[in-house]
Design a protein around this motif. Structure first.
Motif, short mmCIF file in Angstrom:
data_model
loop_
_atom_site.label_atom_id
_atom_site.label_comp_id
_atom_site.label_asym_id
_atom_site.label_seq_id
_atom_site.Cartn_x
_atom_site.Cartn_y
_atom_site.Cartn_z
N CYS B 102 0.84 -1.21 0.00
CA CYS B 102 0.00 0.00 0.00
C CYS B 102 0.87 1.26 0.00
O CYS B 102 0.41 2.32 -0.42
N PHE B 103 2.10 1.13 0.47
CA PHE B 103 3.01 2.29 0.54
C PHE B 103 3.85 2.37 -0.73
O PHE B 103 5.08 2.33 -0.69
N HIS B 104 3.18 2.50 -1.86
CA HIS B 104 3.90 2.55 -3.14
C HIS B 104 4.09 3.97 -3.63
O HIS B 104 4.60 4.17 -4.73
N ASN B 105 3.69 4.95 -2.82
CA ASN B 105 3.90 6.35 -3.21
C ASN B 105 4.90 7.01 -2.27
O ASN B 105 4.99 6.66 -1.09
#
Lengths: 112, 112
Positions: B102-105
């Motif tokens: 989910c922390f791909h940004n």
């Protein structure tokens, strides 16, 4: 993808977002803390880990008392922009107990 | 040190604790979610990631719809017992977008 600080959803958590502090080198999860918009602004400006303490109702910088500051090398944002990861280079233990990480305990009976 | 499930401080967060889901192999932080005592009990009993959804007000298991379940190999507890890490072996992407995490940004302007 790059997200803008204005996109962070502080409202959902009453002005705060949870922050996972992760050692950038080892990948260990060091601490779970919280940031408001001002803590995030200071983190971005100083490349030091800033948080908001719910119990003390004030901003604080990791290491302000212990000297164990954390250099923030990257900030990650999750898919719905309501949680952050600070990827850091710690200059000392993350935990007030002197342990490298606050997550130094395991849960008994964790395996089925 | 080993902590007992009864020591987890659910009261501080209104019945919920934040859970950092971490890939046990890569060390990547996958998701930040929440658990109540029942979600934690099910996680311990099944070795699958169970959470409590604040928006839907119900328990859910990662992968219950997508099939991308997570095997929980270890649960870590922080120093004041109000946050957890599920160390998992994922069978597929953690994020509903299809991304591994989910922390791909990243946050723009993260560096001072």
């Amino acid at each position: 993808m790059e997200r803008d600080p204005s996109e962070i959803d502080f409202a959902k958590g009453g002005g705060l977002v949870p922050v996972v502090v992760q050692d950038a080198a080892s990948g260990r999860v060091l601490t779970l803390a919280y940031a408001n918009d001002e803590a995030l602004r200071r983190t971005r400006e100083t490349s030091r880990s800033w948080f908001y303490s719910r119990s003390r109702s004030r901003l604080w910088m990791k290491g302000e008392e212990s000297g164990n500051v954390q250099r923030v090398v990257e900030i990650l944002v999750d898919c719905d922009a309501d949680a952050l990861v600070y990827r850091v280079e710690p200059s000392g233990p993350a935990c007030h107990t002197g342990e490298e990480t606050c997550f130094h305990n395991t849960l008994g009976g964790a395996r089925a």
